[in-house]
Each structure stands twice: as C-alpha cells, then as structure tokens.
Design an enzyme around this catalytic site. Structure first.
Site, PDB file in Angstrom:
ATOM      1  N   LYS A  22       0.835  -1.220  -0.116  1.00  0.00           N
ATOM      2  CA  LYS A  22      -0.230   0.080  -0.212  1.00  0.00           C
ATOM      3  C   LYS A  22       1.054   1.563  -0.073  1.00  0.00           C
ATOM      4  O   LYS A  22       0.724   1.671  -0.495  1.00  0.00           O
ATOM      5  CB  LYS A  22      -0.901   0.028   1.512  1.00  0.00           C
ATOM      6  CG  LYS A  22      -1.644   1.584   1.579  1.00  0.00           C
ATOM      7  CD  LYS A  22      -3.060   1.442   1.023  1.00  0.00           C
ATOM      8  CE  LYS A  22      -3.610   2.388   1.561  1.00  0.00           C
ATOM      9  NZ  LYS A  22      -5.595   2.773   1.493  1.00  0.00           N
ATOM     10  N   HIS A  79     -19.260  -1.969  -2.776  1.00  0.00           N
ATOM     11  CA  HIS A  79     -19.553  -1.493  -2.147  1.00  0.00           C
ATOM     12  C   HIS A  79     -21.265  -1.039  -2.319  1.00  0.00           C
ATOM     13  O   HIS A  79     -21.441  -0.343  -0.813  1.00  0.00           O
ATOM     14  CB  HIS A  79     -19.124  -0.054  -2.750  1.00  0.00           C
ATOM     15  CG  HIS A  79     -18.177   0.797  -1.642  1.00  0.00           C
ATOM     16  ND1 HIS A  79     -17.576   1.718  -1.776  1.00  0.00           N
ATOM     17  CD2 HIS A  79     -17.043   0.313  -0.060  1.00  0.00           C
ATOM     18  CE1 HIS A  79     -15.837   1.989  -1.759  1.00  0.00           C
ATOM     19  NE2 HIS A  79     -15.995   1.893   0.229  1.00  0.00           N
ATOM     20  N   HIS A  96     -17.214  -5.264   5.686  1.00  0.00           N
ATOM     21  CA  HIS A  96     -16.287  -4.351   4.167  1.00  0.00           C
ATOM     22  C   HIS A  96     -15.526  -4.937   3.854  1.00  0.00           C
ATOM     23  O   HIS A  96     -15.733  -5.762   2.875  1.00  0.00           O
ATOM     24  CB  HIS A  96     -15.785  -3.338   5.150  1.00  0.00           C
ATOM     25  CG  HIS A  96     -15.588  -2.672   3.805  1.00  0.00           C
ATOM     26  ND1 HIS A  96     -15.532  -2.043   2.803  1.00  0.00           N
ATOM     27  CD2 HIS A  96     -14.010  -2.237   3.770  1.00  0.00           C
ATOM     28  CE1 HIS A  96     -14.510  -1.443   2.075  1.00  0.00           C
ATOM     29  NE2 HIS A  96     -13.665  -1.324   2.424  1.00  0.00           N
TER      30      HIS A  96
END
Ligand code: GLY
Length: 365
Positions: free
Chosen positions: A231, A256, A268
C-alpha cells in the site's frame, strides 16, 4: 519483533508506519514527533475505547506532565460516520480550547481513522493526528495514505480530504481481541494486495493460512508488513489517486454496492471479497485472467472464511444501480479494476451494463 516503514509524500519523508507487538514503543514514537502543543484528544469508539484508551492515556502521561489528554468516544459502527458526529467532535475540541499546535489520536478501526483524520484536516484548517489502527483492515489499508472523510446521505466516503497522519502505530497485540469475522474481513483487503500487486505474496497467503488464522506472531507481522509496504508503495507513487492508486479499489465497486444494499450489515472486507470474485470473473470472461486463476482466487477467499457470495439474486437491479453511484468514475463510465493475472491489475473503463450485471449475478445467491 518490530518493523518500520517510511512513507514519503511528494518526494519528502512524511511519516512512519511502526509495527510492534505491544504499546511499549508508543511513547518514544510519539516523542520523536516533537509535539509542540499541550493538548491531545483520543478519538475512539464504544468498542475499542474500553479496551485500550486507558492504556494509551497512561502511556501519554509519561510524556510530559503538562500535557492535557481528553477523549471523545463515538458509537461504534458505520452509521456514526457522518458530519453530525464530526460537529460534535469539533464542539468537544472548542470546549477544551484546542489550538493549532494540539493533536488528535485516532484509536480504532477504519471509521475512527477516517473521521479523526477528517476532523484533523479541517479543525482550524489542519492540526496533527496519529493513527492507532486497531482492526486488521485499518492496519493494512485505511490508516495508510491519508484518505479521510465521512459518508454523506448514504454515499460512502463522499465528503473528505487527503490529509497525512504524523505517525501510524500498529500494535499487533490488538488483533487478538478482534472477533473472528473482523479478522477475516481484514483478510479481504490483504488478499486484494496480493491479487493486484504481488503473486508471490498471494502464494504465501495461500500457504500460510493456518498460521495466520491461528494468529501466529511472526506470520502476522510478515503479512502486515508486506501489505503495508504494498500500500505504501502505491500511495507514494500516486497519493491523490490520479492513476495507479485506483488499483487499490479492486473489488470495491460491486463490493461497496453490496455493502450499501445490505444496509451496512455485512463486513466491509467480506463485501470486498465478494466484489473481488465478481471482478475476477469479469477478468477471466472479458480479460486475460485464466479460468484456473479465477477458480484459485475463489478457493483462497474460502480458505480465509470470506464469503464468496452475498444477498439474493432478486437484488440484482438494485446492486447494479447502486454500483453506478460509486464515485470511482471516469466521465460517466465506471472505472473497473480487473486482473491480467494474479499480481497484475489494470483499470478497465469499457465494461457495459450487460457485463457488469453478469459479474454481479455471479456473486448473488
Ligand atoms: N483504500 C483505498 C485507498 O486508500 O486508496
């Protein structure tokens, strides 16, 4: 037993990600920031606060007696991620006379990190903040890269700012208190890192699932380090998501939409997992991903107990309509992230309605 990653922003060192087995180094990391204020507000939630807030306060009391530490606790959950709660945090800071030299600490998962970061970005036009992410998902994803913000009228992360923390302090010990589903939710983002950027890491995740699920320290440390490094490398090259950073949204457009259609009742990372299967399916049907790799990806998500389908087929139109409102668009075309192969993702803007619906249908029950 400890690892550090430096994060640059616009070519200059901006903050460190410190990975540790406990909170013991928090004070020295904090002191290295040369804090010039005299007030700190720990922003946390009703789940995490009772576990770690007192510990953090005690550690901070070792810094300097004149530092005043207050806290603001919000109700845990995505429904708190809105501007009304941000107003309440501003009121708390104003009531306690916070000025521009003071600091916020985000102690919690992704919701707390995003909200605290947004408060820090906007209060008095910007004050410092530290991320202390306590969920796997926030440790490997949302605490890094400076995305902050809130949901708005049910649009996820619609209002926000890019605003960098001064420090990300990851205490691996906190993972032990996570409910199992939160661990597997975080694994949705971890597997995503392998899928979009690093096939060797993806293979390592497949080989080491037992150790990771058993919370073996060395395995967790390695995994979180590699995920944070992937990341970090992406956000350093493209901090404002002009190009490459969009690859991190792999699995997120449909994910989403499913999360929203389920009224945020699903985790999520699980929705990202389901969205990733849809994206992998579209990659094999309309792109270059082999069908073997597509099957392999399904098995890897299953290995980590991440659901590979969600909601009912009757929801197909709603999920499609909702995916259109995703803010990841170029003009009026959805920016889909697909895979050429495991470890190699690309942006596809030419998928039509029929194809997207086909991908969604594949992951509805
Ligand atoms: N979570 C995706 C990003 O930080 O860009």
């Amino acid at each position: 037993m400890s690892k550090t990653l430096n994060v640059n922003y616009e070519g200059k060192h901006c903050y460190n990600i410190e990975i540790r087995p406990d909170f013991n180094d928090f004070l020295s990391c904090f002191e290295s920031l040369d804090f010039g204020g005299n007030k700190i507000c720990i922003v946390t939630d009703s789940n995490v606060g009772p576990l770690y807030e007192a510990k953090l306060r005690k550690i901070l009391s070792g810094a300097n007696e004149s530092i005043f530490v207050t806290s603001y606790t919000i109700k845990a959950g995505e429904e708190s991620k809105n501007l009304d709660i941000i107003n309440k945090i501003y009121e708390h800071l104003i009531k306690n006379h916070f000025d521009r030299s003071d600091m916020l600490i985000a102690l919690g998962g992704g919701v707390i990190g995003d909200m605290t970061g947004f408060t820090a970005a906007t209060y008095l036009r910007g004050i410092d903040f530290i991320q202390v992410p306590t969920s796997l998902l926030s440790q490997v994803d949302s605490s890094i890269g400076g995305k902050t913000g809130v949901d708005f009228n049910k649009y996820k992360n619609m209002v926000g700012a890019f605003y960098m923390p001064r420090l990300v302090y990851i205490n691996l010990e906190v993972i032990k208190t996570l409910p199992y589903e939160q661990l597997t939710s975080g694994m949705g983002e971890v597997i995503k890192h392998g899928l979009i950027k690093d096939n060797e890491y993806y293979a390592w995740l497949k080989e080491n699932s037992n150790q990771v699920k058993a919370l073996d320290y060395d395995s967790l440390e390695h995994m979180i380090y590699v995920s944070c490094r992937i990341k970090r490398d992406v956000v350093e090259r493209d901090p404002k998501e002009k190009g490459e950073r969009a690859l991190l949204n792999f699995g997120h457009t449909i994910g989403h939409a499913i999360e929203k259609c389920a009224d945020f009742s699903l985790y999520h990372g699980h929705c990202v997992g389901v969205g990733s299967i849809a994206a992998a399916y579209l990659s094999s049907k309309y792109g270059k991903l082999s069908s073997n790799d597509y099957e392999d990806i399904i098995q890897t998500f299953k290995l980590y107990d991440i659901p590979v389908s969600a909601l009912d087929k009757s929801m197909i139109d709603k999920v499609y309509e909702t995916s259109l409102s995703d803010k990841k668009k170029k003009g009026n075309r959805i920016k889909f992230i697909l895979l050429n192969s495991i470890g190699d993702a690309y942006i596809e803007i030419n998928l039509g309605k029929e194809q997207i619906v086909e991908g969604i249908e594949k992951v509805l029950k």
